[in-house]
Design an enzyme around this catalytic site. Structure first.
Site, PDB file in Angstrom:
ATOM      1  N   SER A 109      70.935 -12.601  34.747  1.00 58.90           N
ATOM      2  CA  SER A 109      69.494 -12.688  34.904  1.00 58.90           C
ATOM      3  C   SER A 109      69.155 -13.386  36.229  1.00 58.90           C
ATOM      4  O   SER A 109      69.575 -12.939  37.284  1.00 58.90           O
ATOM      5  CB  SER A 109      68.897 -13.408  33.690  1.00 58.90           C
ATOM      6  OG  SER A 109      67.501 -13.307  33.661  1.00 58.90           O
ATOM      7  N   HIS A 134      68.958  -7.571  34.622  1.00 63.55           N
ATOM      8  CA  HIS A 134      68.026  -6.900  33.711  1.00 63.55           C
ATOM      9  C   HIS A 134      66.605  -7.222  34.139  1.00 63.55           C
ATOM     10  O   HIS A 134      66.379  -8.076  34.992  1.00 63.55           O
ATOM     11  CB  HIS A 134      68.270  -7.302  32.248  1.00 63.55           C
ATOM     12  CG  HIS A 134      68.019  -8.743  31.940  1.00 63.55           C
ATOM     13  ND1 HIS A 134      68.228  -9.306  30.701  1.00 63.55           N
ATOM     14  CD2 HIS A 134      67.571  -9.780  32.718  1.00 63.55           C
ATOM     15  CE1 HIS A 134      67.937 -10.582  30.714  1.00 63.55           C
ATOM     16  NE2 HIS A 134      67.524 -10.895  31.919  1.00 63.55           N
TER      17      HIS A 134
END
Length: 216
Positions: A109, A134
């Site tokens: 992330s 993501h």
């Protein structure tokens, strides 16, 4: 009994102290402060405002010490708060010192965004590291108008993050959008091929003067 933050427990009880001999006698440091003297910074665990403030302060301090000398930034993080991560990212881009990034363990992330934001040619991952990208996520509640506002904000954040990945990976926007649609895990080699890192490092080589340096 008050529950203590496990990170505070770790920092207060498990971080070793090292002793250094000086002309004035012995001086003790916690291990992270000693490594800071060598221009080494660590991001471990969740990214939040407290962690971001500490890392930004360390980056600014090391720039003031020597603006032309590299800073080594080791990352082992599952990600966290987007705005906190962006504070670190902006500081990395703001300072004059080149920031070399190294993923040990994982960079997921926001951790992966900080990893790829290092100085071009100086972004590394160790062989067994895992990198994950993501799109941002969040949960909202309240009146319909409030939810609509929050939805617009998270879509704007997604667009901003996508363009940062485009800048640092060299991938086209469409590729980044597809890659970030769901959790996308990569090996160290896959992250290099994607453009998130530049090299996979197994060990550091000795330079001619005896100092250690990263090798790819």
């Amino acid at each position: 009994m008050i529950d203590r933050d496990p990170i505070d427990v770790f920092n207060n009880t498990l971080v070793p102290m090292v002793v250094e001999q000086t002309n004035r006698g012995e001086r003790s440091y916690d291990i992270y402060s000693r490594l800071l003297k060598e221009r080494i910074i660590f991001l471990t665990g969740q990214v939040h405002d407290g962690v971001a403030s500490l890392i930004c302060a360390q980056l600014l301090f090391l720039e003031s010490e020597n603006p032309s000398k590299d800073i080594s930034f080791y990352i082992n993080s599952p990600g966290g708060v987007v705005t906190s991560g962006m504070a670190i990212y902006d500081t990395m881009q703001y300072i004059r010192s080149p920031v070399s990034t190294v993923c040990i363990g994982q960079a997921a992330s926001m951790g992966s965004l900080l990893l790829c934001a290092g100085e071009a040619g100086k972004r590394y991952a160790t062989p067994n590291a895992r990198i994950m990208i993501h799109q941002p996520s969040g949960g909202f509640q309240g009146q319909a108008a409030d939810i609509e506002i929050q939805a617009r904000e998270i879509l704007a954040l997604r667009e901003r993050l996508n363009r940062i990945y485009v800048k640092h990976t060299g991938q086209p926007l469409e590729t980044i959008e597809r890659a970030m649609d769901r959790d996308n895990y990569m090996t160290a080699e896959e992250s290099r091929a994607f453009g998130l890192t530049d090299s996979v490092i197994e060990r550091r080589a000795l330079s001619d003067d005896g100092d250690t340096k990263s090798s790819s």
